[in-house]
Scaffold this motif. Structure first.
Motif, mmCIF file in Angstrom:
data_model
loop_
_atom_site.group_PDB
_atom_site.id
_atom_site.type_symbol
_atom_site.label_atom_id
_atom_site.label_comp_id
_atom_site.label_asym_id
_atom_site.label_seq_id
_atom_site.Cartn_x
_atom_site.Cartn_y
_atom_site.Cartn_z
ATOM 1 N N ARG A 312 0.866 -1.176 0.000
ATOM 2 C CA ARG A 312 0.000 0.000 0.000
ATOM 3 C C ARG A 312 0.907 1.231 0.000
ATOM 4 N NH1 ARG A 312 -5.406 1.089 1.390
ATOM 5 N NH2 ARG A 312 -5.966 -1.047 1.888
ATOM 6 N N PRO A 314 2.495 5.026 -0.480
ATOM 7 C CA PRO A 314 1.928 6.347 -0.210
ATOM 8 C C PRO A 314 1.478 7.019 -1.498
ATOM 9 C CG PRO A 314 4.305 6.421 -0.080
ATOM 10 C CD PRO A 314 3.929 4.977 -0.241
ATOM 11 N N ALA A 315 0.691 8.080 -1.368
ATOM 12 C CA ALA A 315 0.254 8.821 -2.541
ATOM 13 C C ALA A 315 1.454 9.501 -3.173
ATOM 14 C CB ALA A 315 -0.789 9.848 -2.138
ATOM 15 N N GLU A 336 -2.732 6.961 -5.327
ATOM 16 C CA GLU A 336 -3.513 7.832 -4.450
ATOM 17 C C GLU A 336 -3.535 7.269 -3.044
ATOM 18 O OE1 GLU A 336 -7.075 9.566 -6.171
ATOM 19 O OE2 GLU A 336 -5.435 10.797 -6.932
ATOM 20 N N PRO A 341 -2.940 1.004 -8.209
ATOM 21 C CA PRO A 341 -2.503 2.294 -8.767
ATOM 22 C C PRO A 341 -3.696 3.062 -9.333
ATOM 23 C CG PRO A 341 -1.879 0.508 -10.224
ATOM 24 C CD PRO A 341 -2.478 -0.135 -9.012
ATOM 25 N N VAL B 32 -3.959 9.074 4.247
ATOM 26 C CA VAL B 32 -3.161 9.021 3.030
ATOM 27 C C VAL B 32 -1.827 9.717 3.272
ATOM 28 C CG1 VAL B 32 -3.040 9.725 0.633
ATOM 29 C CG2 VAL B 32 -5.193 8.931 1.592
ATOM 30 N N GLN B 33 -0.767 8.950 3.082
ATOM 31 C CA GLN B 33 0.566 9.522 3.242
ATOM 32 C C GLN B 33 1.097 9.933 1.882
ATOM 33 O OE1 GLN B 33 2.616 6.300 5.109
ATOM 34 N NE2 GLN B 33 2.238 7.118 7.143
ATOM 35 N N ARG B 34 1.907 10.962 1.902
ATOM 36 C CA ARG B 34 2.536 11.393 0.647
ATOM 37 C C ARG B 34 3.945 10.819 0.584
ATOM 38 N NH1 ARG B 34 -0.749 13.341 -2.927
ATOM 39 N NH2 ARG B 34 1.145 13.920 -3.996
ATOM 40 N N ALA B 35 4.344 10.429 -0.635
ATOM 41 C CA ALA B 35 5.714 9.934 -0.805
ATOM 42 C C ALA B 35 6.702 11.070 -0.572
ATOM 43 C CB ALA B 35 5.880 9.366 -2.208
#
Lengths: 385, 195
Positions: A312, A314-315, A336, A341, B32-35
């Motif tokens: 899973r 990250p966005a 997202e 994806p 939701v985590q951001r890369a």
């Protein structure tokens, strides 16, 4: 016009003295989609003047399965199986692209042993793919013998693959964070023995074809493309390197553990069919050397990183690419934050290389079109996706 | 979840009859985590130079993981691309990938993404531009990089984006009589009947 009037223009001259030669018109010749020389379901529409090609229109899409759209509906671990089926003669190399893209997005690193197993598998796969190229390319020119030798060697590689992954093709062996399982105890000795056999096999092909006079006649000076044009068309892999551009992703943007290995990038000078063939011979030899170095570096250890079974990431957006036998295969993933994806797009090297086909063939003869297409070494599974 | 955003509601397949369900069960929605963004040195240098060099084009410079992202208004795109290719400081001579991302559900827009690479300076970047959902059209970059030809035809097939000035915008991967744009998110994946 009266009989004795002087001719006033070209038209009247012709009516008075008819041209004794019959008029010639261009002829349309259709090749494919079911034609052995097109290496799959690919169709070319040739406009020929006698034997000479005036124009060529390539038609693709016969194998379009919408893989990219399918990927958007699958878990990341399931996408690996779809990638196996893109370029179906270099499966490991495809798998490496998708797993390294997801790893880059998730910022995980596979254990060192897994990285080396991947490199060994990918390089063996590169040799297997090139062996197939030598054989089918020779057949394109009417030489049947090399194919038999090359398939003998390719079969040995696939036997090794089978012992590692359980399948000759479509392995589904790489995982996000490592590989499915460790290799068997005798893997290293088998690989080293196979390296020697392959080296012999590559030399054999080299002796059979490279300096052969008929082969030289058919390939040198045919289908020339300059380095500048090749870049403009977005070519990659051996096709680009044969035109003198030393672009290899393994060196340009090193991934996995390629930066620890010592190998050369064979580069051509003329950019013709012969160069595109010979670059692949040299490249296979480099691959043998890479495999030997990687085996020397192997140490016991884990083959899977400690991550969750369902990836899973990250966005974010990621573009990862690797050097495939056919060129620079890349994947662009928009995530997202879910387990699938949002958008996935493949950069298919064969697709880009095939674009240049028209420029390469116009002005040559029909028989050369087959040879030129052979040197592009396309796999339609990846062109059409 | 009392104030669910429209896009989130549409994605939620298990709650299709949202009105009739009493007190929606609090779904475990992972944050939701951001890369993380880690630009390499050449990327940092590029991100610094871009706003100045392209000052006349209303660009917006960002980053995604290890790549510089440059957002450009659609009508400036070809000029920006040409400058990025011809300017000796950038020399983006290699178009790696051209693609379209469907953000119609979120923003009512399509995004066209260009992945560029420079063989001279060994740096890379993404150029992005947004198009409206209705009649998305943009100038073709085939005049800048010839390799854009098939990418644009493919994206025209799958997303219905018009590339103005393309020399031959005919179907490439789909049959010529195909109806619909199968790349878009609103095109069903399995909408066939068994025969």
């Amino acid at each position: 016009m009266t009989e004795n009037a002087a001719p006033t223009n070209m038209g009247s001259t012709i009516t008075q003295v008819p041209n004794p030669e019959p008029g010639t018109v261009d002829m349309m010749v259709n090749m494919g989609p079911q034609h052995p020389a097109t290496h799959g379901v690919f169709r070319m529409e040739l406009r020929v003047d006698g034997e000479q090609i005036q124009d060529l229109v390539p038609h693709i899409g016969y194998l379009h399965r919408g893989s990219e759209k399918l990927c958007e509906h699958e878990l990341y671990s399931q996408i690996i199986t779809l990638f196996d089926r893109l370029d179906y003669v270099s499966n490991f190399n495809n798998e490496l692209v998708i797993v390294s893209a997801v790893e880059k997005l998730m910022d995980v690193a596979p254990p060192p042993r897994a990285e080396l197993i991947r490199i060994i598998m990918c390089e063996f796969n590169r040799i297997a793919s090139h062996l197939l190229f030598y054989g089918t390319f020779a057949i394109d020119m009417g030489a049947i013998t090399p194919l038999l030798y090359n398939f003998r060697d390719r079969e040995k590689i696939q036997a090794l693959f089978e012992s590692v992954s359980g399948a000759r093709m479509m392995h589904n062996y790489f995982r996000v964070g490592g590989v499915k399982e460790d290799v068997a105890d005798d893997f290293e000795s088998r690989s080293l023995a196979l390296c020697n056999e392959l080296e012999y096999g590559i030399d054999e092909t080299d002796r059979l074809l490279t300096e052969n006079e008929i082969f030289l006649e058919r390939t040198s000076g045919i289908g020339v493309i300059s380095g500048e044009d090749a870049l403009d068309w977005g070519l990659s892999g051996p096709v680009l390197r044969a035109s003198g551009v030393p672009y290899d992703v393994r060196v340009e943007e090193p991934y996995s553990r390629y930066d620890e290995l010592d190998f050369g990038i064979p580069v051509g000078s003329a950019g013709d069919c012969w160069d595109r063939f010979y670059v692949r011979i040299l490249e296979a030899r480099e691959s043998v050397s890479i495999i030997r170095q990687a085996i020397a570096l192997m140490e016991p250890g884990d083959t899977m990183a400690q991550i969750r079974r369902i990836a899973r990431p990250p966005a974010g957006e990621v573009y990862a690419h690797c050097e495939n036998p056919r060129g620079d295969l890349g994947v662009y993933i928009v995530s997202e934050g879910g387990d699938r994806p949002y958008r996935l797009k493949v950069r298919p090297p064969s697709f880009c290389n095939l674009q240049a086909l028209r420029d390469l063939t116009v002005g040559h003869y029909i028989a050369d079109a087959v040879v030129i297409l052979g040197t592009l070494d396309i796999v339609l599974g990846e062109v059409d996706r | 979840m009392t104030s669910r955003e429209p896009s989130g509601g549409e994605n939620n397949l298990s709650n299709s009859g949202a009105k009739s369900t009493p007190a929606p069960v609090k779904r475990r929605e992972p944050e939701v985590q951001r890369a993380a963004v880690v630009l390499p040195p050449e990327g940092l240098a590029l991100a610094e130079r871009l706003p100045e060099a392209l000052a006349t084009h209303e660009i917006e410079v960002g980053a995604a993981i290890d790549e510089v992202v440059c957002r450009v208004p659609a009508d400036h795109l070809v000029d920006v691309c040409r400058q990025l290719k011809d300017d000796p400081a950038f020399r983006f001579d290699y178009l790696r990938l051209l693609t379209v991302v469907d953000y119609v559900e979120q923003d009512g827009e399509f995004e066209v993404v260009y992945h560029l690479y420079s063989m001279t300076h060994h740096h890379k970047m993404m150029v992005k531009t947004r198009l409206p959902e209705r009649r998305p059209s943009i100038s073709s970059v085939t005049g800048v990089w010839r390799g854009a030809d098939w990418y644009e035809r493919e994206m025209h097939d799958l997303f219905g984006v018009e590339f103005n000035g393309h020399p031959n915008l005919v179907p490439l991967v789909l049959p010529s009589d195909f109806d619909g744009f199968p790349g878009r998110k609103n095109y069903p994946l399995n909408d066939y009947e068994e025969w």
